[in-house]
Design a protein around this motif. Sequence first.
Motif, PDB file in Angstrom:
ATOM      1  N   ASP A  33       0.817  -1.226   0.000  1.00 24.78           N
ATOM      2  CA  ASP A  33       0.000   0.000   0.000  1.00 24.78           C
ATOM      3  C   ASP A  33       0.847   1.270   0.000  1.00 24.78           C
ATOM      4  O   ASP A  33       0.312   2.360  -0.147  1.00 24.78           O
ATOM      5  N   GLN A  34       2.168   1.107   0.176  1.00 24.24           N
ATOM      6  CA  GLN A  34       3.047   2.273   0.089  1.00 24.24           C
ATOM      7  C   GLN A  34       3.609   2.416  -1.322  1.00 24.24           C
ATOM      8  O   GLN A  34       4.452   3.275  -1.583  1.00 24.24           O
ATOM      9  N   GLY A  35       3.193   1.520  -2.214  1.00 21.08           N
ATOM     10  CA  GLY A  35       3.700   1.562  -3.586  1.00 21.08           C
ATOM     11  C   GLY A  35       5.034   0.848  -3.735  1.00 21.08           C
ATOM     12  O   GLY A  35       5.638   0.861  -4.807  1.00 21.08           O
ATOM     13  N   LYS A  36       5.514   0.199  -2.665  1.00 16.00           N
ATOM     14  CA  LYS A  36       6.783  -0.533  -2.772  1.00 16.00           C
ATOM     15  C   LYS A  36       6.566  -1.828  -3.561  1.00 16.00           C
ATOM     16  O   LYS A  36       5.595  -2.543  -3.331  1.00 16.00           O
ATOM     17  N   LYS A  37       7.494  -2.088  -4.486  1.00 12.45           N
ATOM     18  CA  LYS A  37       7.385  -3.254  -5.370  1.00 12.45           C
ATOM     19  C   LYS A  37       8.302  -4.375  -4.873  1.00 12.45           C
ATOM     20  O   LYS A  37       9.469  -4.127  -4.576  1.00 12.45           O
ATOM     21  N   TYR A  38       7.746  -5.567  -4.776  1.00 12.65           N
ATOM     22  CA  TYR A  38       8.525  -6.723  -4.342  1.00 12.65           C
ATOM     23  C   TYR A  38       8.556  -7.780  -5.424  1.00 12.65           C
ATOM     24  O   TYR A  38       7.545  -8.038  -6.075  1.00 12.65           O
ATOM     25  N   LEU A  39       9.707  -8.419  -5.551  1.00 16.02           N
ATOM     26  CA  LEU A  39       9.791  -9.641  -6.349  1.00 16.02           C
ATOM     27  C   LEU A  39       9.330 -10.752  -5.411  1.00 16.02           C
ATOM     28  O   LEU A  39       9.844 -10.876  -4.290  1.00 16.02           O
ATOM     29  N   ASP A  40       8.348 -11.541  -5.844  1.00 17.49           N
ATOM     30  CA  ASP A  40       7.706 -12.476  -4.914  1.00 17.49           C
ATOM     31  C   ASP A  40       8.210 -13.908  -5.117  1.00 17.49           C
ATOM     32  O   ASP A  40       7.794 -14.595  -6.049  1.00 17.49           O
ATOM     33  N   LYS A 376      14.961  -5.309   0.957  1.00 19.28           N
ATOM     34  CA  LYS A 376      15.547  -5.128  -0.366  1.00 19.28           C
ATOM     35  C   LYS A 376      14.544  -5.367  -1.492  1.00 19.28           C
ATOM     36  O   LYS A 376      14.881  -5.250  -2.663  1.00 19.28           O
ATOM     37  N   GLY A 377      13.336  -5.792  -1.124  1.00 16.64           N
ATOM     38  CA  GLY A 377      12.312  -5.960  -2.163  1.00 16.64           C
ATOM     39  C   GLY A 377      12.175  -7.376  -2.688  1.00 16.64           C
ATOM     40  O   GLY A 377      11.712  -7.586  -3.806  1.00 16.64           O
ATOM     41  N   LEU A 378      12.583  -8.372  -1.876  1.00 16.62           N
ATOM     42  CA  LEU A 378      12.391  -9.771  -2.277  1.00 16.62           C
ATOM     43  C   LEU A 378      11.616 -10.496  -1.180  1.00 16.62           C
ATOM     44  O   LEU A 378      12.074 -10.569  -0.037  1.00 16.62           O
ATOM     45  N   LEU A 391      10.214 -20.240  -3.239  1.00 20.63           N
ATOM     46  CA  LEU A 391       9.101 -20.905  -3.922  1.00 20.63           C
ATOM     47  C   LEU A 391       8.558 -19.978  -5.012  1.00 20.63           C
ATOM     48  O   LEU A 391       7.389 -19.609  -4.998  1.00 20.63           O
ATOM     49  N   PRO A 392       9.405 -19.595  -5.967  1.00 23.51           N
ATOM     50  CA  PRO A 392       8.910 -18.656  -6.983  1.00 23.51           C
ATOM     51  C   PRO A 392       7.831 -19.292  -7.863  1.00 23.51           C
ATOM     52  O   PRO A 392       7.640 -20.503  -7.851  1.00 23.51           O
ATOM     53  N   ALA A 402      17.698 -13.932 -11.809  1.00 22.41           N
ATOM     54  CA  ALA A 402      18.992 -13.243 -11.693  1.00 22.41           C
ATOM     55  C   ALA A 402      18.888 -12.097 -10.694  1.00 22.41           C
ATOM     56  O   ALA A 402      19.790 -11.882  -9.871  1.00 22.41           O
ATOM     57  N   GLN A 403      17.768 -11.388 -10.729  1.00 21.97           N
ATOM     58  CA  GLN A 403      17.566 -10.270  -9.804  1.00 21.97           C
ATOM     59  C   GLN A 403      17.488 -10.787  -8.359  1.00 21.97           C
ATOM     60  O   GLN A 403      18.091 -10.218  -7.447  1.00 21.97           O
TER      61      GLN A 403
END
Length: 417
Positions: A33-40, A376-378, A391-392, A402-403
């Motif tokens: 909700d803060q607009g932060k993007k995560y690689l899930d 760090k966004g992961l 568990l991608p 890679a990211q």
Amino acid sequence: MSTHDTFTQYVLPTYGRFPIVPEKAKGSYLWDDQGKKYLDFCTGIAVCSIGHCHPKLVSAIQDQAAKLMHCSNLYEIPQQAELAKTIVEDFVQTPGKVFFSNSGAEANEGLIKLARKFGNAKPASNGTPRHEVITFRNSFHGRTMGTLTATGQDSIQNGFAPILPGINYAIYNDLDSVKAQITDKTAAILLEPIQGEGGIFAATKEFLNGLQALCIDHDLLLMLDEVQAGFGRLGHDMAWRAIAPNVKPDAISWAKGMGGGFPIGAFWVSDREISNGVTLSSQLGPRTHGSTYGGNPLGCAASLAVLAEIKNSKLNDNVLAREQQIKEAVAEWNHPAIAEFRGKGLMLGFALNADTMTTAEGVTPALALVLKLTEKGLLTVPAGAETLRWLPALNVTEAEVAQALDLLKQALDELTA
Ligand SMILES: *Cc1c(COP(=O)(O)O)cnc(C)c1O
């Protein structure tokens, strides 16, 4: 009131929750909700198997929701028949029949009930029904009374005695310990081909083959819990085939990834004969089992879309390629913080070297790393105190992996600095 405060006041505190308020997601990415993007790389714990909000899954749900969401298992739901056929013909590839549930625990309850029915149909030599099931230390099968008993972890059973009678625990990957638990009342063995919650420990091929032989010798059911590992997660349609393809299970449970985010579970029972003209699948006949929601049109439409995507886009191949990519990177790092790299396909565990890491008081190494990666966004998830789990989505791209590797390397370097 903040979401956090509303949670604290109104939701039972059964989970330790991270302070993230998810808002939307697409593919392998999630935004808060803060607009932060995560690689899930948590994917709702192996649930969002074809990525978040896959257009084919979204439209399957939207179309079916507008047509017929729910009726009852009193009727012949066509989506349910189609899904059962797909599972049997395209995935298990062994004659059998499917029952649909809403969750993994519920699917496993069905397996425990199947074992009891089987033990009644084929009693001990003195005529008393066999009712015992052998499960494993460190396993995870769910949170209902039956499945928390099957789960061989004291921490999950504490405070809930008396638990279900007749479950005996053996040691994973130790055939002698299984033999020691077999009595004239044993009806079945239940195990995860790869233990997930317990820390990502795969069964060995010899172990699964050995269990199969024991089951034949003692007339026991071999029941597999593929709730986390099934339907492509290990790079094979069925988890056990990634390990010991010659094993012939009697029953298998699934949930998590099969709905891609829609809650649905299932178990399959073999059509094999257990005595003259009597099949195992006939043991769960009319009135023996049921579920109001299980296998409703909406859930089955969702799962059909997920399974079609796994097949049509050959996601098994991607899983194996991404596994290789991760393996190579981890081998090349030879990082002091990684004690062992475990797992199969895209169900992977990084066992951590606690001694090399500086972590805050009371924070396990796995949790410290998960928190650092979140920053760090992961998004990732621990498996036990000392293992980081990945568990991608099964369709995660080479660039996304890679990211994630880059972020993991950074986090490990910082925690060991
Ligand atoms: C998650 C899990 C379960 C329980 O599934 P729920 O849907 O949470 O009831 C059972 N077995 C295994 C192997 C799991 O990973």
